[in-house]
Design a protein around this motif. Sequence first.
Motif, PDB file in Angstrom:
ATOM      1  N   UNK A  12       0.854  -1.173   0.000  1.00  0.00           N
ATOM      2  CA  UNK A  12       0.000   0.000   0.000  1.00  0.00           C
ATOM      3  C   UNK A  12       0.894   1.227   0.000  1.00  0.00           C
ATOM      4  N   UNK A  13       0.330   2.422   0.167  1.00  0.00           N
ATOM      5  CA  UNK A  13       1.126   3.634  -0.011  1.00  0.00           C
ATOM      6  C   UNK A  13       2.316   3.702   0.936  1.00  0.00           C
ATOM      7  N   UNK A  14       2.134   3.263   2.202  1.00  0.00           N
ATOM      8  CA  UNK A  14       3.259   3.298   3.134  1.00  0.00           C
ATOM      9  C   UNK A  14       4.363   2.340   2.682  1.00  0.00           C
ATOM     10  N   UNK A  15       3.967   1.178   2.164  1.00  0.00           N
ATOM     11  CA  UNK A  15       4.949   0.204   1.702  1.00  0.00           C
ATOM     12  C   UNK A  15       5.674   0.710   0.462  1.00  0.00           C
ATOM     13  N   UNK A  16       4.929   1.355  -0.435  1.00  0.00           N
ATOM     14  CA  UNK A  16       5.557   1.920  -1.627  1.00  0.00           C
ATOM     15  C   UNK A  16       6.566   2.989  -1.233  1.00  0.00           C
ATOM     16  N   UNK A  17       6.207   3.842  -0.271  1.00  0.00           N
ATOM     17  CA  UNK A  17       7.111   4.900   0.175  1.00  0.00           C
ATOM     18  C   UNK A  17       8.388   4.295   0.768  1.00  0.00           C
ATOM     19  N   UNK A  18       8.225   3.230   1.530  1.00  0.00           N
ATOM     20  CA  UNK A  18       9.383   2.536   2.085  1.00  0.00           C
ATOM     21  C   UNK A  18      10.296   2.045   0.963  1.00  0.00           C
ATOM     22  N   UNK A  19       9.706   1.387  -0.039  1.00  0.00           N
ATOM     23  CA  UNK A  19      10.520   0.781  -1.077  1.00  0.00           C
ATOM     24  C   UNK A  19      11.178   1.829  -1.973  1.00  0.00           C
ATOM     25  N   UNK A  20      10.454   2.914  -2.237  1.00  0.00           N
ATOM     26  CA  UNK A  20      11.026   3.976  -3.071  1.00  0.00           C
ATOM     27  C   UNK A  20      12.175   4.693  -2.367  1.00  0.00           C
ATOM     28  N   UNK A  21      12.158   4.733  -1.034  1.00  0.00           N
ATOM     29  CA  UNK A  21      13.175   5.475  -0.283  1.00  0.00           C
ATOM     30  C   UNK A  21      14.518   4.756  -0.213  1.00  0.00           C
ATOM     31  N   UNK A  22      14.543   3.503  -0.625  1.00  0.00           N
ATOM     32  CA  UNK A  22      15.789   2.737  -0.502  1.00  0.00           C
ATOM     33  C   UNK A  22      16.870   3.288  -1.434  1.00  0.00           C
ATOM     34  N   UNK A  23      18.090   3.237  -0.962  1.00  0.00           N
ATOM     35  CA  UNK A  23      19.239   3.600  -1.780  1.00  0.00           C
ATOM     36  C   UNK A  23      19.910   2.326  -2.284  1.00  0.00           C
ATOM     37  N   UNK A  24      20.274   2.333  -3.537  1.00  0.00           N
ATOM     38  CA  UNK A  24      20.906   1.163  -4.150  1.00  0.00           C
ATOM     39  C   UNK A  24      22.320   0.982  -3.603  1.00  0.00           C
ATOM     40  N   UNK A  25      22.621  -0.219  -3.160  1.00  0.00           N
ATOM     41  CA  UNK A  25      23.964  -0.539  -2.679  1.00  0.00           C
ATOM     42  C   UNK A  25      24.445  -1.803  -3.379  1.00  0.00           C
ATOM     43  N   UNK A  26      25.498  -1.728  -4.175  1.00  0.00           N
ATOM     44  CA  UNK A  26      26.029  -2.945  -4.791  1.00  0.00           C
ATOM     45  C   UNK A  26      26.626  -3.857  -3.733  1.00  0.00           C
ATOM     46  N   UNK A  27      26.426  -5.136  -3.889  1.00  0.00           N
ATOM     47  CA  UNK A  27      26.962  -6.116  -2.946  1.00  0.00           C
ATOM     48  C   UNK A  27      27.376  -7.370  -3.714  1.00  0.00           C
ATOM     49  N   UNK A  28      28.307  -8.093  -3.135  1.00  0.00           N
ATOM     50  CA  UNK A  28      28.706  -9.378  -3.710  1.00  0.00           C
ATOM     51  C   UNK A  28      27.956 -10.529  -3.064  1.00  0.00           C
ATOM     52  N   UNK A  29      27.465 -10.309  -1.845  1.00  0.00           N
ATOM     53  CA  UNK A  29      26.730 -11.345  -1.123  1.00  0.00           C
ATOM     54  C   UNK A  29      25.748 -10.669  -0.171  1.00  0.00           C
ATOM     55  N   UNK A  30      24.697 -11.403   0.200  1.00  0.00           N
ATOM     56  CA  UNK A  30      23.705 -10.872   1.135  1.00  0.00           C
ATOM     57  C   UNK A  30      24.364 -10.477   2.451  1.00  0.00           C
ATOM     58  N   UNK A  31      25.431 -11.171   2.805  1.00  0.00           N
ATOM     59  CA  UNK A  31      26.104 -10.936   4.079  1.00  0.00           C
ATOM     60  C   UNK A  31      27.038  -9.732   4.051  1.00  0.00           C
ATOM     61  N   UNK A  32      27.113  -9.004   2.909  1.00  0.00           N
ATOM     62  CA  UNK A  32      27.960  -7.807   2.873  1.00  0.00           C
ATOM     63  C   UNK A  32      27.465  -6.738   3.841  1.00  0.00           C
ATOM     64  N   UNK A  33      26.157  -6.710   4.113  1.00  0.00           N
ATOM     65  CA  UNK A  33      25.612  -5.797   5.109  1.00  0.00           C
ATOM     66  C   UNK A  33      24.741  -6.592   6.063  1.00  0.00           C
ATOM     67  N   UNK A  34      24.442  -6.011   7.216  1.00  0.00           N
ATOM     68  CA  UNK A  34      23.731  -6.751   8.257  1.00  0.00           C
ATOM     69  C   UNK A  34      22.453  -6.046   8.669  1.00  0.00           C
TER      70      UNK A  34
END
Length: 443
Positions: A12-34
């Motif tokens: 819904x709108x709150x979920x869309x706002x959450x997803x749009x606010x994300x900043x792209x971060x390149x990673x080699x593995x899921x474990x690159x960030x926690x």
Amino acid sequence: MGMPEVSDGLPFKEAIRFFESKTRLPTRAYTDIKGGAHARSFTMAGATRDALLSDMHRALIATFKSGHTKDDFLEDFDAIVAHHGWDFYGERRWRAALIYDTNLRMAHAAGRWEQIQAQADREAQAGRPLYLRYVALLDGHTRPEHAAWHGVTLPHDHPWWRAHYPPNGWNCRCDVQSLTERDLKRYGITPTPEDQVPPTELVPRQVRLADGSYETWETPRGIDPGFDYNVGQSWLEGAVPPPLSGPLPPPAAPLRPAPDLPPLPPPRPVPPEVTTPLADGLGDEAYIKAFLGVFGGDIGKPVPFRDAVGNLLAIGEELFIDRRATSAARKISPDAPPVWKVEKNGRHLILPLLAYALKDPDEIWLDWFEAKGGSVLRRRYLRRFEGLLLPPEAPMTAGAVAAFEWTHLGWTGTTIHPSARNQQTEGQRHGVLLWCKRIDGGR
């Protein structure tokens, strides 16, 4: 009348706002960030190019907004993979479904948390608490621990929800219901007594890093590594406030200071172990060793380090190599030793102090940086220090700035240097704010 239904379906709108606010971060593995860093970052394991991440992020936003299905996203997934030549892990339908489902569930959970907070505020104005009830799908495919948590009912601000607010793992289908005191009476639900709250037992879990090595993550029993945080809380409050300040502009965008920023946190005292400047004339390698020693490293032995956001960095001597001079020297002799830039601006005398820009920063920023050959993604760590008493030969510094660039090897250190004036540190505050320390020193 039965129990109210658990929310399902597209964001819904709150979920869309959450997803749009994300900043792209390149990673080699899921474990690159926690943990909570995932609430502020859009990543795909093995996606190391921003153009690929950008296209996939936009495709997911369009899919969520339009109400399209997983099969619709699969078509976009195939087109983006073909365009970028992405060599991803796993079968295409499985990988596309994993990306779609994980992002959908996280966006749904974050949006629901925002709604829960608004409802809790309304109840609080009337002097009433709001409760959350854990709901698992008891269909034989649910993890035993999650099935055991079904029906746990606690105040919305109970510490248990910090780790157990769903989803709690890959393909976890659990959810929560928000219940007022009136709802509790209506459906005959009794809040879970404190002595019956499921314990949060931390167990060591081995996770595989991008380089093939392993790291131990202490994770609550029943929760997959990397899911031991409340995604909505991390988004709205920030794992450390303030939360991510918005999507990263494209590489071509001009560098501008972020608008409406509060002042940097007040300068903090110099750590007692680095109050004494190093002596002059020790030699480049001795100064580099002093810096790396703060992290337990040495020349030729870079050490992995988790920064304040949870990102994995390799701390090594690259921070002090003059790349252009070294490259020129090795064109003449491939075995030429690196050319150091250790004594630039007199920083060699206070290198152990500058290490704390990385180890304990005030703020972390992300932005594009124009370099020879094109734009590179750069992460900057800022730290201000309380008034220093230094000898005349040491640089008078108000703070420090460390920079890392994204390469095929991951985040590679490029420089660390003192800031002579607070304005110089302020001038580094452009792009996207990934993290900052609270004014009171908390996190």
